[in-house]
Write a protein that holds these residues in place. Structure first.
Motif, short mmCIF file in Angstrom:
data_model
loop_
_atom_site.label_atom_id
_atom_site.label_comp_id
_atom_site.label_asym_id
_atom_site.label_seq_id
_atom_site.Cartn_x
_atom_site.Cartn_y
_atom_site.Cartn_z
N SER A 270 0.83 -1.20 0.00
CA SER A 270 0.00 0.00 0.00
C SER A 270 0.86 1.25 0.00
O SER A 270 0.60 2.21 -0.75
N MET A 351 -6.82 1.28 2.85
CA MET A 351 -7.80 2.32 2.51
C MET A 351 -7.10 3.60 2.08
O MET A 351 -7.57 4.30 1.17
N GLN A 355 -7.52 5.31 -1.49
CA GLN A 355 -7.91 6.73 -1.51
C GLN A 355 -6.98 7.53 -2.41
O GLN A 355 -7.42 8.39 -3.19
N TRP A 369 -14.79 -0.74 -4.94
CA TRP A 369 -15.50 -0.10 -3.83
C TRP A 369 -16.27 -1.13 -3.01
O TRP A 369 -16.35 -1.02 -1.78
N GLN A 372 -13.87 -2.38 -0.57
CA GLN A 372 -13.65 -1.44 0.53
C GLN A 372 -14.84 -1.42 1.49
O GLN A 372 -14.66 -1.32 2.71
N MET A 376 -14.57 -2.31 5.43
CA MET A 376 -15.07 -1.40 6.47
C MET A 376 -16.11 -2.08 7.35
O MET A 376 -16.18 -1.82 8.56
N ALA A 410 -8.78 4.50 8.37
CA ALA A 410 -9.66 3.70 7.51
C ALA A 410 -11.06 4.31 7.47
O ALA A 410 -11.65 4.47 6.39
N CYS A 413 -10.98 7.62 5.45
CA CYS A 413 -10.94 7.41 4.00
C CYS A 413 -12.31 7.02 3.47
O CYS A 413 -12.75 7.50 2.40
N ALA A 414 -12.99 6.15 4.18
CA ALA A 414 -14.32 5.71 3.74
C ALA A 414 -15.29 6.89 3.73
O ALA A 414 -16.13 7.02 2.82
#
Length: 593
Positions: A270, A351, A355, A369, A372, A376, A410, A413-414
């Protein structure tokens, strides 16, 4: 005995990599992938554990080496009393073959070259059956053991006690090519390599890739080589990014902190994606995201901190008794039992990387998505769990402050994905949980007496990973709480001006104490200094750190200040990406930034 770690240069084909010593010996090579068993294992033992030496027979008066610009094609120049010669070492890229090419070219006079080949498959456990063959009146040597086979082409070799040797003389203007090709033992040997064509195509591929990047106005050469290292450690087909090309190079010489880094950590991958995106390599984002989707497909509860290059899940750790270890540092390990750990910080790092791709305008795929959202959902249900932390603590699980901050990231970012990019998700619930995480960190992970964040809830010590709190936007770099944390880190973790990860003598990791300063942590300190106005100190530390790179720009995991030598696995992705981030921070802090 193996050379010092900094005496090795990497050549690779984005499937695996070989370490070539400045004495002309390839002492580490795993075929056909980074995580395959070694064919040359002298790095973790001696010449009898496998090597391929190619060097002048007579005493060397002068030698130098360098990569051809923008590539991982290595050229070593040798001068003897009788002449001068160049050896070009590379692993050709792009043909889905596992080849090593060694081209010898005479510059002046004449030089007698010595070749010493010792093939040892399966971490030196398997001595191959070998036979000489003729191919259109050219000599070749075939070695077979179990599933593995290689064919070596070039001057005829003579066998003696499991070693194959030859001498040959190169005159000015003459060229001799030596090649090694791995192939599955049940198949016919591949055709001979067209060396001239493959060198040209490999140079073109590396140069074309390098040209896509945005150059750095500061520390240009160091940043450029670091980005190339990150690409060299990225598997061409799968997109997986290995943490290093080696296993079991010791964090403490003679010690047992020897780990296998030839796998893909979600964290390192990442962070690598971040710096590649920041420097214009947008195409890497899609490849890595596709790797991630494949690797973590299924129940989010099964997500791991690390995987194999193709997304393999079981990375069982075992001790390789056939290799005695680098300068006797045992055990040598293959596999890594950290795959079984729960490390809460990985959710934030993944995340954050996705992002960054979103902010660069890389569109969400049909599944990205949804992935993700699934991550989450799992974080919502598990964020209160203690974990093993970023350093893969093998002691008791704890509530590590860095991990909690990454959980906060996290959620953050969401939330941004919904609020700013119009994606769907329970944003109100995420905002509530994000605030709850922050409240907990401030209440349980901050020492008001010391004015510092702590390594874990209830501790009084600090951890270099706390420097990432400002990097992820949890707290500003010049916030008094962050400045207090930096002061505590400087007081507790600086060793000869470089940062330790944490105090190993505290017993928090369940292992015997002892390691050297961790280079990525010191680069994080450069970044923190630059972002908090301490630019002069940041520059001084940066200048010192880049000086630890070897003659071809490679850095390992740690640095032994006392003996002035590199330590740990090499070349290390985390070190090189931290270097790039540190340089970027200095650029941002400069008048031109």
């Amino acid at each position: 005995m193996a050379l010092r770690i900094e005496d090795y240069a990497l050549i690779g084909d984005c499937h695996t990599g070989a370490l070539v010593g400045n004495d002309g010996s390839i002492d580490w090579l795993c075929l056909p992938r980074f995580d395959s068993a070694s064919t040359f294992g002298a790095l973790l033992g001696d010449e009898n554990h496998g090597r391929w030496l190619l060097a002048p027979r007579d005493p060397v008066l002068e030698t130098s080496r360098a990569y051809i610009e923008d590539t991982f094609v290595l050229v070593t120049r040798w001068v003897t009393a009788t002449g001068e010669v160049e050896v070009t070492d590379l692993m050709p890229h792009g043909d889905r073959r596992a080849d090593v090419v060694r081209r010898v070219h005479g510059i002046s006079g004449s030089v007698t070259m010595a070749q010493d080949l010792r093939l040892r498959f399966d971490y030196a456990e398997a001595l191959p059956w070998m036979r000489q063959v003729l191919e259109n009146n050219a000599h070749a040597l075939i070695a077979v053991a179990g599933p593995d086979a290689v064919i070596i082409r070039g001057p005829k070799l003579t066998a003696s006690d499991h070693t194959h040797t030859t001498d040959f003389t190169i005159g000015a203007g003459e060229t001799v090519d030596l090649t090694l090709t791995w192939y599955p033992a049940h198949r016919p040997a591949p055709d001979r390599v067209d060396v001239t064509t493959r060198i040209r195509e490999t140079l073109e591929w590396w140069r074309d890739w390098a040209a896509l990047g945005t150059p750095s106005p500061l520390y240009h050469d160091e940043v450029h080589r670091s980005l190339l290292v990150l690409r060299a450690l990225t598997h061409e087909d799968t997109g997986g990014i290995v943490a290093a090309a080696t296993t079991s190079l010791p964090e403490s010489f003679g010690g047992n902190r020897n780990w296998d880094y030839r796998y893909v950590w979600l964290r390192d991958a990442s962070l690598t994606l971040h710096v590649l995106l920041d420097h214009g390599f947008d195409d890497e984002a899609d490849g890595w995201r596709n790797w991630l989707l494949r690797a973590v497909a299924g129940d989010p509860a099964d997500i791991q901190i690390m995987y194999g290059l193709s997304g393999e899940r079981r990375l069982a750790e075992w001790e390789v008794g056939s290799l005695p270890g680098y300068h006797g540092a045992a055990p040598v390990r293959a596999g890594n039992d950290a795959w079984r750990q729960y490390q809460g910080d990985i959710f934030g790092e993944v995340m954050l990387a996705l992002q960054a791709a979103r902010r660069r305008g890389i569109e969400e795929s049909e599944f990205s998505w949804a992935l993700q959202r699934a991550i989450m959902s799992y974080v919502e249900d598990n964020w209160r769990r203690p974990d093993n932390g970023i350093w893969e603590i093998r002691g008791a699980q704890r509530h590590f402050t860095h991990s909690r901050a990454m959980i906060w990231a996290a959620f953050d970012c969401a939330i941004e994905a919904v609020r700013d990019f119009g994606l769907d998700g329970p944003v109100d619930r995420w905002e509530k949980l994000r605030d709850e995480v922050r409240e907990e960190i401030e209440a349980r992970g901050f020492d008001t007496v010391r004015n510092s964040y702590t390594q874990y809830y209830g501790s009084v010590g600090v951890d270099a990973s706390l420097l990432q709190l400002s990097q992820i936007g949890y707290v500003a770099a010049d916030d008094p709480r962050m400045l207090g944390t930096v002061a505590a880190i400087e007081e507790e973790l600086l060793h000869d001006g470089l940062l330790m990860r944490y105090r190993t003598e505290s017993g928090v990791d369940g292992l015997p104490a002892g390691e050297h300063p961790f280079l990525a942590c010191s680069f994080w300190l450069v970044e923190q200094y630059a972002r908090s106005g301490r630019v002069q100190e940041a520059t001084a530390l940066m200048d010192r750190l880049v000086g630890f790179a070897n003659d071809v720009g490679l850095l390992s995991e740690e640095y032994d200040v006392g003996d002035q030598r590199q330590a740990g696995n090499t070349p290390q992705a985390l070190t090189h990406l931290a270097l790039v981030r540190a340089a970027d921070a200095l650029v941002a802090a400069s008048p031109q930034g």
